[in-house]
Design an enzyme around this catalytic site. Structure first.
Site, mmCIF file in Angstrom:
data_model
loop_
_atom_site.group_PDB
_atom_site.id
_atom_site.type_symbol
_atom_site.label_atom_id
_atom_site.label_comp_id
_atom_site.label_asym_id
_atom_site.label_seq_id
_atom_site.Cartn_x
_atom_site.Cartn_y
_atom_site.Cartn_z
ATOM 1 N N GLU A 188 -8.083 26.874 20.658
ATOM 2 C CA GLU A 188 -8.779 25.723 20.067
ATOM 3 C C GLU A 188 -8.441 24.429 20.784
ATOM 4 O O GLU A 188 -9.145 23.440 20.655
ATOM 5 C CB GLU A 188 -8.393 25.516 18.584
ATOM 6 C CG GLU A 188 -8.542 26.698 17.672
ATOM 7 C CD GLU A 188 -7.418 27.693 17.824
ATOM 8 O OE1 GLU A 188 -7.736 28.881 17.905
ATOM 9 O OE2 GLU A 188 -6.253 27.309 17.883
ATOM 10 N N CYS A 247 12.200 17.627 14.146
ATOM 11 C CA CYS A 247 12.363 18.091 15.537
ATOM 12 C C CYS A 247 13.791 18.011 16.056
ATOM 13 O O CYS A 247 14.154 18.736 16.973
ATOM 14 C CB CYS A 247 11.489 17.276 16.465
ATOM 15 S SG CYS A 247 9.765 17.625 16.213
ATOM 16 N N SER A 301 -4.706 16.788 9.192
ATOM 17 C CA SER A 301 -5.287 15.770 10.067
ATOM 18 C C SER A 301 -5.964 16.483 11.244
ATOM 19 O O SER A 301 -5.439 17.464 11.775
ATOM 20 C CB SER A 301 -4.180 14.863 10.586
ATOM 21 O OG SER A 301 -4.639 14.149 11.701
ATOM 22 N N GLU A 350 -4.359 8.837 13.670
ATOM 23 C CA GLU A 350 -4.102 9.370 12.330
ATOM 24 C C GLU A 350 -4.133 8.250 11.280
ATOM 25 O O GLU A 350 -4.607 8.458 10.156
ATOM 26 C CB GLU A 350 -2.754 10.096 12.304
ATOM 27 C CG GLU A 350 -2.631 11.104 11.192
ATOM 28 C CD GLU A 350 -1.573 12.152 11.491
ATOM 29 O OE1 GLU A 350 -1.692 12.852 12.520
ATOM 30 O OE2 GLU A 350 -0.625 12.271 10.705
ATOM 31 N N GLU A 399 -7.659 7.654 10.658
ATOM 32 C CA GLU A 399 -8.200 8.764 9.863
ATOM 33 C C GLU A 399 -7.819 8.612 8.395
ATOM 34 O O GLU A 399 -8.653 8.806 7.495
ATOM 35 C CB GLU A 399 -7.665 10.100 10.419
ATOM 36 C CG GLU A 399 -8.225 11.334 9.718
ATOM 37 C CD GLU A 399 -7.643 12.642 10.277
ATOM 38 O OE1 GLU A 399 -6.699 12.609 11.099
ATOM 39 O OE2 GLU A 399 -8.152 13.709 9.874
ATOM 40 N N LYS A 442 5.977 24.901 20.250
ATOM 41 C CA LYS A 442 5.150 24.121 21.181
ATOM 42 C C LYS A 442 4.634 25.003 22.321
ATOM 43 O O LYS A 442 3.612 24.707 22.927
ATOM 44 C CB LYS A 442 5.939 22.941 21.739
ATOM 45 C CG LYS A 442 6.195 21.848 20.722
ATOM 46 C CD LYS A 442 4.987 20.942 20.520
ATOM 47 C CE LYS A 442 5.155 20.038 19.323
ATOM 48 N NZ LYS A 442 3.919 19.394 18.901
ATOM 49 N N GLU A 501 1.610 26.439 20.763
ATOM 50 C CA GLU A 501 0.581 25.403 20.635
ATOM 51 C C GLU A 501 -0.142 25.174 21.970
ATOM 52 O O GLU A 501 -1.383 25.099 22.018
ATOM 53 C CB GLU A 501 1.219 24.090 20.154
ATOM 54 C CG GLU A 501 0.230 22.960 19.931
ATOM 55 C CD GLU A 501 0.922 21.666 19.494
ATOM 56 O OE1 GLU A 501 1.778 21.137 20.227
ATOM 57 O OE2 GLU A 501 0.602 21.167 18.407
ATOM 58 N N CYS A 511 1.208 17.578 13.418
ATOM 59 C CA CYS A 511 1.834 17.543 14.751
ATOM 60 C C CYS A 511 2.846 18.648 14.955
ATOM 61 O O CYS A 511 3.277 18.890 16.071
ATOM 62 C CB CYS A 511 2.438 16.181 15.030
ATOM 63 S SG CYS A 511 3.275 15.446 13.649
#
Ligand code: HC1
Ligand code: SF4
Length: 571
Positions: free
Chosen positions: A364, A501, A317, A277, A280, A356, A359, A297
């Site tokens: 994807e 978190c 990102s 990142e 990036e 999560k 996710e 994230c």
């Protein structure tokens, strides 16, 4: 100031205070069920009723303003009996399968029933007469709902998602979704904040522990586990340890005892994320790419962005989250190094987060049709597994994570706190831009629990405008200012949960939810102290990160890195 008397105690409180607030200052406990300061302040359950001398009827303390000279009684016979009646009515409509309920002993209704000596023989037991909505990571059991409305408030006012609402009237009132569709089909971002505020067991995470037990029992599988940064400072609470206790070493020992083949750390994935990142960000700045770059994230945040701010999808990102980066290398680099069949590696995550679970299932994020992460359990579910295995957690000695994907840095650990991803990224970006090993690495301006934060950081002459939001309601506010052209940033960190978190939807449930902020502060402080005492504090200094680039990934942003560590989003 206003002067009043509560249970014989004279007290002065600020004008505008409610009787409940005044009682708190007088250290008099008034029970509540629906009220939760800052989240839900409606006065609907009426458990908090009190008597005010000379006033007609009883008053709900949570919404009744204190007045000069009033005399309040919070525990007269009339008050106690009324509260009992209210509780009995709620219980009459409640599925009282307490023994098998996930909230057994962490249920506010159960505690009130105990405190008020409720004899549940008054009413017939109500069985589970509804089908559970088990389609997504957040499971709803309406047979246990007490209609307090806290979940609706947190979802609409704090998270600004509006996935659920109170519908219908009278005895038909219920919490439901638009068109009564399953939560997973709607705009719900799976953040689990509704679970955290639910006083009873009407909202829970999907139980994935059986999947993990089965994998552990399968002799064909090589089962590895990764633990998220925020779990280590919260798991201890499930075993009665003080809030914020760092139980990393005990947790690793417990996971070994449960039978995992390797115990690895999501913070390794976090360091990997920073490498990708950070690269990036600099690439976008130097090549006129889309700015601000926004972190991706937090899966609750990503889904929120896809539903509500799809004009910002190009800003996200392309980096997968640390959980997913870890999974991708655990199924490629790790088996290659360990001489294992990648198809036999089963990856389990322990996360503070319910999103999560979503996710890990995203299409994807599959590589060649396979999931990177096979099962996700929350901090609460791990505690349950440890208890089921009869492990005496508090007596365990400390162990270390396994090598290759188990070394962390302070930068990876602070991901758990709001502002942590930003700070970790700044540490690496600053070293890249200056070409030095900078010693001033703490960015206090991005820390703290204010809803949104912003700072301008000067690195080697480059002015970086950064912003941080936690809680999707705050993220919405921040993005609105950009939409309106009122703000201009290079880099933004967003975490779906208020506090980041450490306050994820999968973290331990607090019996006293009014202590949430205090608990978040203690967990956050523990995370920062882990960073201060870490051997390495920058992601690019992690020896295992250097090794994986040297031996496998080549360099950040390489084509292999893109294939394994990056993704795209859906509008
Ligand atoms: Fe998080 Fe993250 S910090 S999202 O909050 O980027 O869940 O702890 O594991 O993936 O590392 C969660 C925590 C976690 C990821 C990392
Ligand atoms: Fe709302 Fe989050 Fe609960 Fe979904 S998980 S209903 S978004 S609070």
């Amino acid at each position: 100031k206003i002067n009043l008397t509560i249970d014989g105690i004279d007290i002065s409180v600020a004008k505008g205070s409610t009787i409940l607030q005044a009682a708190k200052e007088a250290k008099v406990d008034i029970p509540t069920l629906c009220f939760l300061q800052g989240v839900h302040e409606p006065g609907s359950c009426r458990i908090c009723v009190v008597e005010v001398e000379g006033w007609r009827g009883l008053q709900p303390a949570c919404v009744t303003k204190a007045e000069e000279g009033i005399v309040v009684k919070t525990s007269s016979r009339l008050v106690r009996e009324t509260r009992r009646d209210i509780l009995e009515l709620i219980l009459a409509n409640h599925n009282r399968e307490c023994l098998s309920c996930k909230r057994n002993q962490k249920c506010e209704l159960q505690k009130l029933a105990e405190d008020f000596g409720i004899d549940s023989n008054y009413y017939e037991k109500k069985g589970t007469c509804v089908e559970l909505d088990q389609s997504g990571p957040v499971v709803r059991d309406t047979s246990k709902c007490v209609l307090c409305g806290r979940c609706v408030s947190v979802c609409s006012n704090i998270q600004k998602v509006n996935a659920i609402d109170l519908a219908y009237r009278g005895p038909n009132t219920s919490v439901t979704t638009p068109y009564e569709q399953s939560l997973s089909l709607r705009s719900c971002i799976n953040c689990g904040q509704c679970i955290k505020v639910c006083p009873v067991g009407a909202l829970q995470e999907r139980d994935d522990t059986e999947k993990v037990w089965k994998a552990l029992e399968d002799p064909e599988l090589h089962v590895v586990v990764q633990t998220a940064p925020a779990v280590r400072v919260a798991l201890g609470e499930e075993f009665g340890l003080p809030v914020g206790t760092n139980v990393k070493g005990k947790m690793v020992t417990a996971l070994k005892r449960l039978g995992f083949n390797k115990i690895f750390d999501t913070t390794f994935g976090a360091d990997l994320t920073i490498m990708e990142e950070g690269t990036e960000l600099l690439h976008r700045i130097n090549n006129g790419g889309k700015l601000p770059l926004i972190t991706s994230c937090s899966p609750g945040w990503v889904k929120f962005c896809e539903h509500n701010y799809s004009d910002f999808l190009d800003n996200l990102s392309s980096c997968r989250s640390p959980q997913q980066m870890f999974g991708a290398v655990a199924k490629s680099y790790y088996p290659q190094k360990a001489g294992l069949d990648a198809n036999k590696v089963f990856v389990v995550s322990v996360m503070p987060c319910t999103a999560k679970k979503f996710e890990a299932d995203r299409e994807e994020l599959k590589i060649n049709g396979l999931k990177d992460v096979d099962a996700v359990i929350t901090t609460r579910e791990l505690a349950k597994m440890i208890k089921q295995a009869g492990i005496n957690f508090n007596e365990l000695s400390d162990s270390y994570y396994d090598e290759l994907l188990g070394t962390s840095t302070g930068a990876g650990v602070i991901f758990a706190n709001t502002g942590g991803v930003m700070e970790a990224a700044l540490r690496t970006v600053a070293d890249i831009l200056t070409g030095e090993d900078l010693q001033t690495i703490e960015y206090h301006e991005v820390r703290g629990l204010e809803g949104t934060k912003e700072a301008t950081v000067n690195i080697n002459g480059m002015e970086l405008n950064v912003a941080i939001a936690h809680g999707t309601g705050n993220a919405a506010k921040l993005l609105d200012t950009i939409r309106e052209g009122k703000a201009d940033y290079h880099f933004i960190e967003v975490m779906a949960c208020p506090g980041g978190c450490i306050n994820g939807g999968g973290q331990p449930i607090l019996m006293d939810k009014s202590k949430t902020q205090e608990v978040n502060q203690l967990r956050a402080a523990s995370i920062y102290s882990l960073d201060r005492t870490a051997v390495k504090r920058k992601s690019h200094d992690n020896p295992e990160i250097k090794k994986i680039y040297a031996e496998f990934l080549d360099k950040p942003g390489s084509s292999k890195a893109h294939q394994l560590l990056h993704t795209h989003y859906i509008a």
